[in-house]
Motif scaffolding. Structure first.
Motif, PDB file in Angstrom:
ATOM      1  N   ARG A 156       0.837  -1.206   0.000  1.00  0.00           N
ATOM      2  CA  ARG A 156       0.000   0.000   0.000  1.00  0.00           C
ATOM      3  C   ARG A 156       0.872   1.256   0.000  1.00  0.00           C
ATOM      4  N   ASN A 200      -4.951   2.877   7.227  1.00  0.00           N
ATOM      5  CA  ASN A 200      -6.389   2.912   7.470  1.00  0.00           C
ATOM      6  C   ASN A 200      -7.240   2.418   6.313  1.00  0.00           C
ATOM      7  N   ILE A 201      -6.658   2.279   5.131  1.00  0.00           N
ATOM      8  CA  ILE A 201      -7.414   1.750   3.990  1.00  0.00           C
ATOM      9  C   ILE A 201      -6.788   0.425   3.582  1.00  0.00           C
ATOM     10  N   HIS A 202      -7.530  -0.657   3.764  1.00  0.00           N
ATOM     11  CA  HIS A 202      -6.984  -1.998   3.541  1.00  0.00           C
ATOM     12  C   HIS A 202      -7.659  -2.745   2.392  1.00  0.00           C
ATOM     13  N   THR A 203      -8.865  -2.323   2.027  1.00  0.00           N
ATOM     14  CA  THR A 203      -9.709  -3.196   1.223  1.00  0.00           C
ATOM     15  C   THR A 203      -9.610  -2.991  -0.277  1.00  0.00           C
ATOM     16  N   GLU A 234      -9.515   2.657  -3.548  1.00  0.00           N
ATOM     17  CA  GLU A 234      -9.763   3.593  -2.455  1.00  0.00           C
ATOM     18  C   GLU A 234      -8.472   4.284  -2.023  1.00  0.00           C
ATOM     19  N   ILE A 235      -7.379   3.540  -2.041  1.00  0.00           N
ATOM     20  CA  ILE A 235      -6.084   4.133  -1.685  1.00  0.00           C
ATOM     21  C   ILE A 235      -5.742   5.249  -2.669  1.00  0.00           C
ATOM     22  N   ALA A 262      -8.012   8.328  -2.162  1.00  0.00           N
ATOM     23  CA  ALA A 262      -7.617   9.174  -1.041  1.00  0.00           C
ATOM     24  C   ALA A 262      -6.443  10.072  -1.420  1.00  0.00           C
ATOM     25  N   ILE A 281     -13.560   8.962   3.691  1.00  0.00           N
ATOM     26  CA  ILE A 281     -12.923   7.850   2.982  1.00  0.00           C
ATOM     27  C   ILE A 281     -12.264   6.885   3.951  1.00  0.00           C
ATOM     28  N   ILE A 282     -11.535   7.447   4.895  1.00  0.00           N
ATOM     29  CA  ILE A 282     -10.820   6.617   5.863  1.00  0.00           C
ATOM     30  C   ILE A 282     -11.812   5.885   6.742  1.00  0.00           C
ATOM     31  N   SER A 283     -11.639   4.585   6.841  1.00  0.00           N
ATOM     32  CA  SER A 283     -12.496   3.794   7.729  1.00  0.00           C
ATOM     33  C   SER A 283     -11.605   2.814   8.471  1.00  0.00           C
ATOM     34  N   GLU A 326     -10.080  -0.136  10.562  1.00  0.00           N
ATOM     35  CA  GLU A 326     -10.579  -1.509  10.513  1.00  0.00           C
ATOM     36  C   GLU A 326     -11.403  -1.854  11.739  1.00  0.00           C
TER      37      GLU A 326
END
Length: 465
Positions: free
Chosen positions: A292, A324-327, A331-332, A335, A362-364, A366
């Protein structure tokens, strides 16, 4: 110009979601807007309705700044927005010049133009990590030996992880090596719509189906994205089945992507499953932290090179995004683009305070989402390849009614929510409708083992969110 026109629907939809614009407002004021031309930094946006000056004035006053930021965020380019009407065009008060399409290292002949390939998606711009190394290696091998080995190539993994990027990279590589090759990329939705149109209009024009088959069976490389969405569409499946056999027997390369391996496409016909599994199946999983961070650095470097800029983000900010963004890689990148757009438009450096504020939607971090009727409806809709709007609509077509009843059944099973509340979320249906739908699915669940497995698979998706 060409790239911006392709991205325009995504830009408007993204603006709608971010500003929480109601459907009626969006359909009236924003959806009709069209890209007309670009001259330098000036972007001319056309409202086709000459008489509706109220609409244009409202868009200018309420959405102009947000739209400018959204364009910069998604395209990485800044424009001054000019809203025009057909009268402006007739009066020659609008320049007709456009930005030439960005050319790849090879000449864009008619084969390439008709391929639907994105020249930006190449192996060079693909960031390799442990999560996707095998998929990248397999894709490069297919590109180098098109039709000779690993046919079909079946790439699966969650949304936004790079499946589409690899597919385009294969096509661009093949075309770069031999510009006479006929490569075709389509989504399963586009393929389905073409089949439906050909069938619907075949009585008035018998050659439509012949032309469709000629289009898909004359290529050297066929790439179908998100194949899971043709499941359940019998005529589309039949047409693809025969096209698949024709191309495979002729030694032509077939590349397919899906969100799941064939064995997990619950209602997939066995004849498809055996054909998909006869080639090479590769999976792309979630990127780890190191990958990432590499993606963020690579994309920032590409932006600076393409735009001749020198935007620098502190590692603390990149770490904040990567942690904070893994999925989803998408989305990365989203952001990062948002912060780049903010920095360029506001002409300011990005601090952690700004990053946290601008990325709050955007940030969620986990943490498991609580299971709600709304979440169940969204996941069921996604599983069957339909929209939530279709789920809550008044339509009674079988391909909508069945997922709707499954959502009712799972809401009753998995959450403690009143019948009226569930009915309200499903388009205002009354409690008797909910009871009827639940009973119908329960009966099938009790009697049909295959259907029980399908429902249990959806439950796993819900519980994993």
């Amino acid at each position: 110009m060409e790239e911006l026109v392709k991205l325009w629907p995504e830009i408007l939809e993204s603006l709608k979601d971010e500003l929480n614009i109601q459907d009626i407002t969006y359909d009236t004021f924003l959806k009709p807007l069209q890209i007309y031309s670009i001259e330098g930094k000036d972007l001319y946006i056309l409202n086709p309705d000459n008489s509706n000056t109220v609409s244009l004035n409202l868009v200018k006053s309420r959405y102009s700044e947000a739209l400018m930021i959204k364009i910069a965020e998604i395209t990485g380019k800044e424009y001054n927005l000019n809203f025009i009407t057909q009268n402006d065009i007739k009066n020659d008060s609008v320049p007709e010049s456009t930005i030439p399409a960005e050319a790849p290292a090879f000449t864009k002949n008619s084969n390439y133009i008709n391929s639907n390939l994105n020249p930006k998606y190449t192996f060079e711009t693909f960031v390799i990590g442990e999560n996707n190394r095998f998929a990248q290696n397999a894709s490069l091998a297919v590109a180098e030996t098109s039709g000779e080995a690993y046919n079909p190539l079946y790439i699966h993994g969650g949304p936004g992880l790079g499946k589409t990027h690899l597919m385009h990279a294969i096509g661009n590589y093949i075309f770069h090596e031999n510009s006479d090759k006929q490569v075709l990329y389509v989504t399963s939705e586009e393929f389905t719509n073409e089949v439906i149109d050909a069938i619907r209009n075949s009585r008035s024009n018998a050659s439509l189906m012949t032309n469709l088959r000629e289009k898909y069976r004359s290529v050297d490389v066929l790439m179908i994205d998100d194949i899971q969405f043709i499941i359940g569409k019998e005529q589309t499946q039949d047409e693809f089945f025969h096209t698949f056999n024709y191309l495979h027997d002729a030694g032509k390369q077939i590349i397919i992507t899906s969100d799941r391996p064939p064995k997990e496409l619950e209602t997939l016909n066995m004849r498809f499953r055996t054909r998909f599994e006869m080639g090479l199946m590769v999976e792309i999983t979630l990127p780890n932290y190191e990958t990432r961070m590499a993606i963020l650095r690579k994309k920032l470097e590409e932006y600076n090179a393409n735009e001749n800029k020198n935007i620098v983000f502190d590692d603390e900010i990149l770490h904040y995004i990567a942690s904070n963004i893994h999925t989803s890689v998408r989305e990365i990148e989203g952001a990062l683009k948002k912060l780049i757009a903010y920095s360029t438009l506001q002409k300011t450096e990005i601090t952690m305070e700004i990053a946290e504020r601008e990325l709050q939607n955007i940030i969620s971090p986990e943490k498991p989402r609580s299971i709600t009727p709304q979440l169940i409806i969204e996941i069921v809709a996604d599983h069957y390849g339909i929209s939530v709007d279709q789920m809550i609509s008044k339509t009674r077509s079988a391909n909508i009614v069945r997922p709707r009843q499954i959502a009712m059944f799972l809401c009753r099973q998995m959450v403690d929510s009143p019948l009226d509340a569930i009915g309200s979320l499903l388009g205002g249906r009354d409690h008797t409708t909910i009871i009827h739908g639940t009973k119908k699915i329960q009966a099938e669940y009790d009697e049909n083992n295959d259907f029980r497995d399908e429902i249990d698979s959806i439950k796993k998706k819900i519980n994993s969110n």
